[in-house]
Design an enzyme around this catalytic site. Structure first.
Site, PDB file in Angstrom:
ATOM      1  N   ASN A   1      32.547  -4.105 -41.280  1.00 33.21           N
ATOM      2  CA  ASN A   1      32.971  -5.163 -40.368  1.00 33.21           C
ATOM      3  C   ASN A   1      32.106  -6.391 -40.634  1.00 33.21           C
ATOM      4  O   ASN A   1      30.933  -6.425 -40.258  1.00 33.21           O
ATOM      5  CB  ASN A   1      32.820  -4.691 -38.920  1.00 33.21           C
ATOM      6  CG  ASN A   1      33.153  -5.780 -37.919  1.00 33.21           C
ATOM      7  OD1 ASN A   1      33.743  -6.801 -38.260  1.00 33.21           O
ATOM      8  ND2 ASN A   1      32.778  -5.568 -36.666  1.00 33.21           N
ATOM      9  N   TRP A   2      32.701  -7.394 -41.254  1.00 32.80           N
ATOM     10  CA  TRP A   2      31.938  -8.582 -41.626  1.00 32.80           C
ATOM     11  C   TRP A   2      31.685  -9.512 -40.438  1.00 32.80           C
ATOM     12  O   TRP A   2      30.906 -10.454 -40.550  1.00 32.80           O
ATOM     13  CB  TRP A   2      32.679  -9.343 -42.725  1.00 32.80           C
ATOM     14  CG  TRP A   2      32.481  -8.768 -44.091  1.00 32.80           C
ATOM     15  CD1 TRP A   2      32.271  -7.454 -44.405  1.00 32.80           C
ATOM     16  CD2 TRP A   2      32.476  -9.495 -45.319  1.00 32.80           C
ATOM     17  NE1 TRP A   2      32.147  -7.302 -45.766  1.00 32.80           N
ATOM     18  CE2 TRP A   2      32.268  -8.541 -46.352  1.00 32.80           C
ATOM     19  CE3 TRP A   2      32.640 -10.821 -45.653  1.00 32.80           C
ATOM     20  CZ2 TRP A   2      32.220  -8.909 -47.696  1.00 32.80           C
ATOM     21  CZ3 TRP A   2      32.591 -11.183 -46.986  1.00 32.80           C
ATOM     22  CH2 TRP A   2      32.374 -10.241 -48.000  1.00 32.80           C
ATOM     23  N   LYS A   3      32.395  -9.299 -39.346  1.00 34.19           N
ATOM     24  CA  LYS A   3      32.282 -10.178 -38.171  1.00 34.19           C
ATOM     25  C   LYS A   3      32.546 -11.630 -38.593  1.00 34.19           C
ATOM     26  O   LYS A   3      33.368 -11.870 -39.467  1.00 34.19           O
ATOM     27  CB  LYS A   3      30.934  -9.970 -37.475  1.00 34.19           C
ATOM     28  CG  LYS A   3      30.689  -8.485 -37.157  1.00 34.19           C
ATOM     29  CD  LYS A   3      29.476  -8.245 -36.323  1.00 34.19           C
ATOM     30  CE  LYS A   3      29.307  -6.746 -36.073  1.00 34.19           C
ATOM     31  NZ  LYS A   3      28.172  -6.457 -35.170  1.00 34.19           N
TER      32      LYS A   3
ATOM     33  N   GLU B   1      30.319   3.202 -31.265  1.00 37.18           N
ATOM     34  CA  GLU B   1      29.258   2.249 -31.536  1.00 37.18           C
ATOM     35  C   GLU B   1      28.424   2.037 -30.285  1.00 37.18           C
ATOM     36  O   GLU B   1      28.843   1.302 -29.373  1.00 37.18           O
ATOM     37  CB  GLU B   1      29.844   0.903 -31.981  1.00 37.18           C
ATOM     38  CG  GLU B   1      30.527   0.947 -33.332  1.00 37.18           C
ATOM     39  CD  GLU B   1      30.717  -0.458 -33.881  1.00 37.18           C
ATOM     40  OE1 GLU B   1      30.312  -0.692 -35.025  1.00 37.18           O
ATOM     41  OE2 GLU B   1      31.244  -1.315 -33.155  1.00 37.18           O
TER      42      GLU B   1
ATOM     43  N   HIS C   1      36.337  -3.754 -30.311  1.00 43.75           N
ATOM     44  CA  HIS C   1      34.916  -3.791 -30.642  1.00 43.75           C
ATOM     45  C   HIS C   1      34.122  -4.276 -29.436  1.00 43.75           C
ATOM     46  O   HIS C   1      34.594  -5.092 -28.646  1.00 43.75           O
ATOM     47  CB  HIS C   1      34.682  -4.711 -31.835  1.00 43.75           C
ATOM     48  CG  HIS C   1      33.310  -4.615 -32.410  1.00 43.75           C
ATOM     49  ND1 HIS C   1      32.230  -5.293 -31.870  1.00 43.75           N
ATOM     50  CD2 HIS C   1      32.822  -3.904 -33.454  1.00 43.75           C
ATOM     51  CE1 HIS C   1      31.153  -5.017 -32.576  1.00 43.75           C
ATOM     52  NE2 HIS C   1      31.486  -4.173 -33.542  1.00 43.75           N
TER      53      HIS C   1
ATOM     54  N   GLY D   1      28.120  -2.765 -39.989  1.00 48.17           N
ATOM     55  CA  GLY D   1      28.064  -4.182 -39.697  1.00 48.17           C
ATOM     56  C   GLY D   1      27.346  -4.966 -40.778  1.00 48.17           C
ATOM     57  O   GLY D   1      27.852  -5.159 -41.872  1.00 48.17           O
ATOM     58  N   GLY D   2      26.134  -5.403 -40.483  1.00 47.58           N
ATOM     59  CA  GLY D   2      25.402  -6.291 -41.379  1.00 47.58           C
ATOM     60  C   GLY D   2      25.233  -5.762 -42.791  1.00 47.58           C
ATOM     61  O   GLY D   2      25.274  -6.540 -43.752  1.00 47.58           O
TER      62      GLY D   2
ATOM     63  N   GLU E   1      31.868  -6.366 -29.080  1.00 46.95           N
ATOM     64  CA  GLU E   1      31.712  -7.814 -28.998  1.00 46.95           C
ATOM     65  C   GLU E   1      32.974  -8.475 -28.446  1.00 46.95           C
ATOM     66  O   GLU E   1      32.891  -9.511 -27.769  1.00 46.95           O
ATOM     67  CB  GLU E   1      31.340  -8.371 -30.372  1.00 46.95           C
ATOM     68  CG  GLU E   1      29.924  -7.977 -30.765  1.00 46.95           C
ATOM     69  CD  GLU E   1      29.656  -7.977 -32.249  1.00 46.95           C
ATOM     70  OE1 GLU E   1      28.552  -7.559 -32.636  1.00 46.95           O
ATOM     71  OE2 GLU E   1      30.548  -8.381 -33.027  1.00 46.95           O
TER      72      GLU E   1
ATOM     73  N   GLY F   1      23.098  -4.145 -34.589  1.00 50.32           N
ATOM     74  CA  GLY F   1      22.302  -5.283 -35.022  1.00 50.32           C
ATOM     75  C   GLY F   1      20.873  -5.303 -34.535  1.00 50.32           C
ATOM     76  O   GLY F   1      20.162  -6.285 -34.735  1.00 50.32           O
TER      77      GLY F   1
ATOM     78  N   SER G   1      23.750  -0.003 -36.648  1.00 49.33           N
ATOM     79  CA  SER G   1      22.557  -0.025 -37.519  1.00 49.33           C
ATOM     80  C   SER G   1      22.601   1.076 -38.577  1.00 49.33           C
ATOM     81  O   SER G   1      21.594   1.751 -38.829  1.00 49.33           O
ATOM     82  CB  SER G   1      21.277   0.064 -36.684  1.00 49.33           C
ATOM     83  OG  SER G   1      21.126  -1.098 -35.884  1.00 49.33           O
TER      84      SER G   1
END
Length: 253
Positions: free
Chosen positions: A13-15, A170, A100, A236-237, A102, A176, A215
């Protein structure tokens, strides 16, 4: 990984990250994915909507698929700034994330909203990756299982199938932050999700993939992916760097 477990899925997931220059990253993932590994797992990249079409073209014919990060519940209409599931499918997407944390927090999406979006994904022939997870306050209050149970009950459409639905757990407090639940914590929640799926959907619930997200890194991927009822990762990141993303996928080597 035993043969009776669902085929793993490693999704990135590049957000809200990436421009056209970022295509080099997905090309590196495409070219660096071991063919033998690609035969055993599914690999997915979910960039911003602005990049879905270009990435789909770049990855055409490869083992790496492209998905969206969100959809509107309607197929079309007066919804300025929104993207429908049909639009994503038209660009070459095969999956989309819905619900998600967010989106739930920043856009105040309810379980009913998430369910409508999952149904929209199914309508357009996309696989819905439906997210659930608790906040730090909810975990500290001992409400993790109740929160996840409630989100799953309210967000999952009736008649969901393994072919069209993936669940992603999640823990919000781990996204993050560098914090990660213990393997026992993950096993407890994934076990609950599996039981809830089986109770509601019968044998189909045993086949729906359940991803862990929060993470995930190359350093902890092997331990997390070995946990019972963990059928892959929503990353994620670390998915923004080809080396890290491939390192996570390599947990299945």
């Amino acid at each position: 990984m035993t043969s009776d477990r669902p085929r793993p899925l490693v999704a990135g997931n590049w957000k809200m990250n990436g421009t056209r220059a970022s295509q080099a990253v997905v090309e590196a993932v495409r070219d660096g994915l071991d063919p033998a590994l690609a035969g055993r797992i599914d690999v997915l990249v979910c960039p911003p909507a602005t990049l879905v079409g270009a990435f789909a073209q770049a990855l055409a014919g490869s083992a790496v698929r492209v998905g969206g990060q969100d959809v509107h519940a309607a197929a079309s209409g007066a919804h300025t700034g929104c993207v429908s599931a049909e639009m994503l499918a038209d660009l070459g997407a095969t999956h989309t994330i819905v619900g998600h944390s967010e989106r739930r927090a920043d856009h105040h999406e309810t379980d009913a909203d998430v369910r409508a979006k999952a149904l929209a994904a199914h309508r357009a022939g996309l696989i819905a990756i439906l997210c659930v997870g608790e906040t730090r306050a909810e975990r500290e209050a001992g409400r993790t299982l109740d929160v996840v149970r409630g989100q799953l009950a309210g967000s999952l459409p009736d008649g969901a199938t393994a072919a069209a639905t993936v669940i992603a757990y999640e823990p919000v407090w781990a996204i993050g932050t560098g914090l990660t639940p213990t393997a026992a914590d993950v096993a407890e929640v994934h076990g609950l999700i599996r039981r809830e799926l089986a109770a509601r959907l019968g044998e189909e619930g045993a086949r729906i993939r359940i991803l862990y997200g929060g993470s995930v890194k190359p350093q902890n991927a092997a331990e997390l992916m070995a946990v019972p009822n963990v059928d892959g990762a929503l990353v994620g990141g670390a998915s923004l760097k080809a080396e890290d993303f491939l390192g996570i996928a390599a947990a299945y080597c």
